[in-house]
Write a protein that holds these residues in place. Structure first.
Motif, mmCIF file in Angstrom:
data_model
loop_
_atom_site.group_PDB
_atom_site.id
_atom_site.type_symbol
_atom_site.label_atom_id
_atom_site.label_comp_id
_atom_site.label_asym_id
_atom_site.label_seq_id
_atom_site.Cartn_x
_atom_site.Cartn_y
_atom_site.Cartn_z
ATOM 1 N N ILE A 164 12.718 -38.134 -1.941
ATOM 2 C CA ILE A 164 13.442 -39.379 -1.671
ATOM 3 C C ILE A 164 13.310 -39.774 -0.208
ATOM 4 O O ILE A 164 13.028 -40.930 0.114
ATOM 5 C CB ILE A 164 14.921 -39.252 -2.096
ATOM 6 C CG1 ILE A 164 15.012 -39.171 -3.619
ATOM 7 C CG2 ILE A 164 15.748 -40.408 -1.554
ATOM 8 C CD1 ILE A 164 16.371 -38.734 -4.142
ATOM 9 N N VAL A 165 13.482 -38.809 0.689
ATOM 10 C CA VAL A 165 13.369 -39.102 2.123
ATOM 11 C C VAL A 165 11.957 -39.574 2.461
ATOM 12 O O VAL A 165 11.768 -40.575 3.168
ATOM 13 C CB VAL A 165 13.762 -37.866 2.973
ATOM 14 C CG1 VAL A 165 13.394 -38.045 4.431
ATOM 15 C CG2 VAL A 165 15.249 -37.580 2.815
ATOM 16 N N LEU A 166 10.950 -38.880 1.949
ATOM 17 C CA LEU A 166 9.569 -39.269 2.223
ATOM 18 C C LEU A 166 9.229 -40.611 1.578
ATOM 19 O O LEU A 166 8.489 -41.414 2.164
ATOM 20 C CB LEU A 166 8.606 -38.180 1.762
ATOM 21 C CG LEU A 166 8.628 -36.911 2.618
ATOM 22 C CD1 LEU A 166 7.814 -35.803 1.959
ATOM 23 C CD2 LEU A 166 8.131 -37.189 4.016
ATOM 24 N N CYS A 167 9.777 -40.864 0.401
ATOM 25 C CA CYS A 167 9.580 -42.154 -0.253
ATOM 26 C C CYS A 167 10.094 -43.279 0.634
ATOM 27 O O CYS A 167 9.393 -44.264 0.884
ATOM 28 C CB CYS A 167 10.298 -42.172 -1.607
ATOM 29 S SG CYS A 167 10.538 -43.830 -2.273
ATOM 30 N N LEU A 168 11.318 -43.136 1.100
ATOM 31 C CA LEU A 168 11.910 -44.164 1.951
ATOM 32 C C LEU A 168 11.103 -44.355 3.235
ATOM 33 O O LEU A 168 10.852 -45.481 3.667
ATOM 34 C CB LEU A 168 13.360 -43.809 2.280
ATOM 35 C CG LEU A 168 14.329 -43.873 1.098
ATOM 36 C CD1 LEU A 168 15.695 -43.327 1.497
ATOM 37 C CD2 LEU A 168 14.435 -45.291 0.565
ATOM 38 N N ALA B 246 2.654 -47.401 -2.762
ATOM 39 C CA ALA B 246 2.453 -46.867 -4.119
ATOM 40 C C ALA B 246 2.736 -45.367 -4.153
ATOM 41 O O ALA B 246 3.358 -44.868 -5.095
ATOM 42 C CB ALA B 246 1.031 -47.150 -4.586
ATOM 43 N N GLY B 247 2.292 -44.646 -3.141
ATOM 44 C CA GLY B 247 2.567 -43.210 -3.068
ATOM 45 C C GLY B 247 4.048 -42.932 -2.951
ATOM 46 O O GLY B 247 4.575 -42.022 -3.587
ATOM 47 N N GLY B 248 4.742 -43.723 -2.141
ATOM 48 C CA GLY B 248 6.191 -43.562 -2.000
ATOM 49 C C GLY B 248 6.909 -43.789 -3.315
ATOM 50 O O GLY B 248 7.789 -43.016 -3.705
ATOM 51 N N ILE B 249 6.527 -44.829 -4.031
ATOM 52 C CA ILE B 249 7.123 -45.096 -5.347
ATOM 53 C C ILE B 249 6.774 -43.971 -6.318
ATOM 54 O O ILE B 249 7.621 -43.496 -7.069
ATOM 55 C CB ILE B 249 6.661 -46.463 -5.880
ATOM 56 C CG1 ILE B 249 7.243 -47.587 -5.026
ATOM 57 C CG2 ILE B 249 7.058 -46.646 -7.346
ATOM 58 C CD1 ILE B 249 6.636 -48.958 -5.283
ATOM 59 N N GLY B 250 5.525 -43.528 -6.282
ATOM 60 C CA GLY B 250 5.086 -42.448 -7.169
ATOM 61 C C GLY B 250 5.856 -41.155 -6.973
ATOM 62 O O GLY B 250 6.035 -40.382 -7.911
ATOM 63 N N LEU C 49 0.979 -36.034 -8.412
ATOM 64 C CA LEU C 49 -0.235 -36.790 -8.096
ATOM 65 C C LEU C 49 -0.036 -37.653 -6.856
ATOM 66 O O LEU C 49 -0.921 -37.730 -5.993
ATOM 67 C CB LEU C 49 -0.616 -37.657 -9.297
ATOM 68 C CG LEU C 49 -1.989 -38.292 -9.286
ATOM 69 C CD1 LEU C 49 -3.077 -37.232 -9.194
ATOM 70 C CD2 LEU C 49 -2.167 -39.132 -10.542
ATOM 71 N N ALA C 50 1.133 -38.287 -6.737
ATOM 72 C CA ALA C 50 1.436 -39.101 -5.560
ATOM 73 C C ALA C 50 1.451 -38.227 -4.305
ATOM 74 O O ALA C 50 0.915 -38.621 -3.257
ATOM 75 C CB ALA C 50 2.780 -39.805 -5.732
#
Length: 140
Positions: free
Chosen positions: A27-31, A71-75, A84-85
């Motif tokens: 979650i932190v990396l996604c944000l 896209a990677g963050g959402i993945g 995979l993301a």
């Protein structure tokens, strides 16, 4: 029999702690990758434009990089895609470190993306079951 019963709750508890740790990191990396990294590239924030002009590949590469990061963050938040993301973002960070070190002439900036690459590689390894499930789904 008693020894096995005593080990199971501890292993189960540590598995839950690991899973929570992984999700928190994801979650932190996604944000970070959506808000602080990808969106500024896509929307043409001045520093992002300047940096990609220094790289010399033009706006198309800035847009591509921003979209890959978003896209990677959402993945990272999609259970079947998170491994995979993470693997894709790990490769992206290695390439970012190489770009900083060799193209931009700033090797002192390369450790940050390399640390992120290691974190993403670890996430990809821990979430590898999702990669296997996805591969099986695509092979049908």
């Amino acid at each position: 029999m008693t020894a096995v019963a005593a080990v199971a709750p501890t292993a189960d508890r540590s598995g839950k702690v690991l899973n929570r740790t992984l999700w928190t990191l994801q979650i932190v990396l996604c944000l970070f990758f959506i808000i602080a990294s990808g969106l500024p590239k896509v929307f043409g924030q001045a520093d992002a434009v300047r940096i990609f002009n220094e790289i010399g590949l033009g706006d198309w590469f800035r847009y591509l990089t921003g979209i890959v990061e978003i896209a990677g963050g959402i993945g990272l938040l999609v259970p079947r895609l998170s491994g995979l993301a993470a693997a894709g973002l790990s490769v992206t960070m290695v390439l970012a470190a190489a770009t900083q070190a060799f193209i931009m002439g700033a090797p002192g900036l390369a450790p940050f993306p390399l640390v992120l690459a290691v974190l993403f590689a670890w996430l990809a390894y821990r979430r590898r079951d999702g990669i296997v499930v996805l591969r099986e789904m695509l092979s049908r």
